[in-house]
Design a protein around this motif. Sequence first.
Motif, PDB file in Angstrom:
ATOM      1  N   GLU A   1       0.861  -1.186   0.000  1.00 32.05           N
ATOM      2  CA  GLU A   1       0.000   0.000   0.000  1.00 32.05           C
ATOM      3  C   GLU A   1       0.901   1.242   0.000  1.00 32.05           C
ATOM      4  O   GLU A   1       1.901   1.274   0.718  1.00 32.05           O
ATOM      5  CB  GLU A   1      -0.868  -0.047   1.254  1.00 32.05           C
ATOM      6  CG  GLU A   1      -2.116   0.772   1.161  1.00 32.05           C
ATOM      7  CD  GLU A   1      -3.046   0.531   2.343  1.00 32.05           C
ATOM      8  OE1 GLU A   1      -2.890  -0.485   3.074  1.00 32.05           O
ATOM      9  OE2 GLU A   1      -3.922   1.379   2.541  1.00 32.05           O
ATOM     10  N   ILE A   2       0.537   2.221  -0.798  1.00 32.54           N
ATOM     11  CA  ILE A   2       1.343   3.441  -0.911  1.00 32.54           C
ATOM     12  C   ILE A   2       0.464   4.640  -0.575  1.00 32.54           C
ATOM     13  O   ILE A   2      -0.661   4.751  -1.072  1.00 32.54           O
ATOM     14  CB  ILE A   2       1.893   3.607  -2.348  1.00 32.54           C
ATOM     15  CG1 ILE A   2       2.627   2.346  -2.801  1.00 32.54           C
ATOM     16  CG2 ILE A   2       2.806   4.827  -2.440  1.00 32.54           C
ATOM     17  CD1 ILE A   2       2.930   2.304  -4.300  1.00 32.54           C
ATOM     18  N   VAL A   3       0.981   5.522   0.272  1.00 30.07           N
ATOM     19  CA  VAL A   3       0.233   6.735   0.638  1.00 30.07           C
ATOM     20  C   VAL A   3       1.183   7.919   0.493  1.00 30.07           C
ATOM     21  O   VAL A   3       2.339   7.845   0.934  1.00 30.07           O
ATOM     22  CB  VAL A   3      -0.260   6.670   2.105  1.00 30.07           C
ATOM     23  CG1 VAL A   3      -1.070   7.914   2.457  1.00 30.07           C
ATOM     24  CG2 VAL A   3      -1.095   5.409   2.358  1.00 30.07           C
ATOM     25  N   VAL A   4       0.702   9.004  -0.112  1.00 25.08           N
ATOM     26  CA  VAL A   4       1.506  10.237  -0.126  1.00 25.08           C
ATOM     27  C   VAL A   4       0.760  11.306   0.677  1.00 25.08           C
ATOM     28  O   VAL A   4      -0.450  11.432   0.591  1.00 25.08           O
ATOM     29  CB  VAL A   4       1.816  10.748  -1.557  1.00 25.08           C
ATOM     30  CG1 VAL A   4       2.769   9.805  -2.256  1.00 25.08           C
ATOM     31  CG2 VAL A   4       0.559  10.969  -2.373  1.00 25.08           C
ATOM     32  N   CYS A   5       1.520  12.048   1.477  1.00 22.88           N
ATOM     33  CA  CYS A   5       0.932  13.053   2.373  1.00 22.88           C
ATOM     34  C   CYS A   5       1.543  14.422   2.069  1.00 22.88           C
ATOM     35  O   CYS A   5       2.531  14.834   2.690  1.00 22.88           O
ATOM     36  CB  CYS A   5       1.184  12.675   3.832  1.00 22.88           C
ATOM     37  SG  CYS A   5       0.614  11.018   4.261  1.00 22.88           S
ATOM     38  N   PRO A   6       0.978  15.121   1.092  1.00 23.32           N
ATOM     39  CA  PRO A   6       1.487  16.462   0.753  1.00 23.32           C
ATOM     40  C   PRO A   6       0.987  17.500   1.767  1.00 23.32           C
ATOM     41  O   PRO A   6       0.114  17.196   2.580  1.00 23.32           O
ATOM     42  CB  PRO A   6       0.869  16.730  -0.627  1.00 23.32           C
ATOM     43  CG  PRO A   6      -0.197  15.719  -0.834  1.00 23.32           C
ATOM     44  CD  PRO A   6      -0.149  14.710   0.262  1.00 23.32           C
ATOM     45  N   PRO A   7       1.517  18.732   1.695  1.00 24.67           N
ATOM     46  CA  PRO A   7       0.972  19.780   2.566  1.00 24.67           C
ATOM     47  C   PRO A   7      -0.479  20.099   2.162  1.00 24.67           C
ATOM     48  O   PRO A   7      -0.904  19.770   1.052  1.00 24.67           O
ATOM     49  CB  PRO A   7       1.900  20.967   2.310  1.00 24.67           C
ATOM     50  CG  PRO A   7       2.595  20.671   1.025  1.00 24.67           C
ATOM     51  CD  PRO A   7       2.619  19.195   0.861  1.00 24.67           C
ATOM     52  N   PHE A   8      -1.222  20.738   3.060  1.00 22.66           N
ATOM     53  CA  PHE A   8      -2.652  21.000   2.816  1.00 22.66           C
ATOM     54  C   PHE A   8      -2.912  21.660   1.463  1.00 22.66           C
ATOM     55  O   PHE A   8      -3.863  21.316   0.775  1.00 22.66           O
ATOM     56  CB  PHE A   8      -3.229  21.896   3.918  1.00 22.66           C
ATOM     57  CG  PHE A   8      -3.423  21.184   5.232  1.00 22.66           C
ATOM     58  CD1 PHE A   8      -3.906  19.883   5.286  1.00 22.66           C
ATOM     59  CD2 PHE A   8      -3.135  21.834   6.421  1.00 22.66           C
ATOM     60  CE1 PHE A   8      -4.089  19.232   6.500  1.00 22.66           C
ATOM     61  CE2 PHE A   8      -3.317  21.195   7.638  1.00 22.66           C
ATOM     62  CZ  PHE A   8      -3.791  19.891   7.682  1.00 22.66           C
ATOM     63  N   THR A   9      -2.054  22.632   1.098  1.00 23.38           N
ATOM     64  CA  THR A   9      -2.302  23.396  -0.130  1.00 23.38           C
ATOM     65  C   THR A   9      -2.240  22.522  -1.381  1.00 23.38           C
ATOM     66  O   THR A   9      -2.788  22.887  -2.418  1.00 23.38           O
ATOM     67  CB  THR A   9      -1.272  24.534  -0.280  1.00 23.38           C
ATOM     68  OG1 THR A   9       0.023  23.979  -0.024  1.00 23.38           O
ATOM     69  CG2 THR A   9      -1.556  25.674   0.689  1.00 23.38           C
ATOM     70  N   ALA A  10      -1.555  21.392  -1.298  1.00 26.23           N
ATOM     71  CA  ALA A  10      -1.382  20.546  -2.484  1.00 26.23           C
ATOM     72  C   ALA A  10      -2.252  19.288  -2.422  1.00 26.23           C
ATOM     73  O   ALA A  10      -2.223  18.474  -3.347  1.00 26.23           O
ATOM     74  CB  ALA A  10       0.086  20.158  -2.642  1.00 26.23           C
TER      75      ALA A  10
END
Length: 256
Positions: free
Chosen positions: A39-48
Amino acid sequence: MSSRKKLIAGNWKMNKTSADAVALVQEIVAEVGRVTETEIVVCPPFTALECVGKKLEGSTVKLGAQNMHPEASGAYTGEISAGMLRSIFATHVILGHSERRTYFHETDQFINQKVLVALKNQLKPILCVGETLAERESGSTLKVVQTQVEACLEGVSKELATSVVIAYEPVWAIGTGKVATTAQAQEVHAFIRSLLIKLFGDAVAQKIRILYGGSMKPANAPELLAQKDIDGGLIGGAALETRSFVDLVNAAVAAG
Ligand code: PEP
């Protein structure tokens, strides 16, 4: 080989403009957007979050936030709610990261409120726990981790517990290049598993993923990911660059 599917989550922290985030996620999706074994998750900053989420459509890569507030709405300037995250199809949220605990004085009790609200809103919390260098050196690592795990999971039902992901992140290893040895990491992971067994019973505890975080890189990942209770990684620095993140995903796939 474990029955738990490995998980690699990238914590982009306060990095990447929306344009940079889109460029990165497009490369990630092109390389590993069809991977199902990990499983892959990406956690960008809120703005993105929203623009990255759009680029994830049709791929197996999931969207996570780096934080949220426990209230549903209201006068909480600068904060974001679980409902807002759900509305843009986020599936995960990092809670209790050591940077939030240190710089924003988040307590276990506050993090616990967020965990409960995240679960109520079908968001999977990636709950971070871990000791400082002083705590390790004074021999209190397990006690610190026990307090954090028990307090942050207070009131979580057995039914919802399998949606929780724990990230063991020794604070002294985050962004420092110092990695816990595999023995140090596995010892704490096994300890966390034993706490989860006490809280939720063996069958549930065996399903909960425990990630390692702290300067995980393609070079050290295979050995860490081969440990019995290490079910993936929460990745900071190495998640900001396509090659290293993809190599970490591939290491997790190889570790099975
Ligand atoms: C993190 O911040 O969660 C982290 C593990 O960072 P790094 O990989 O840069 O140590």
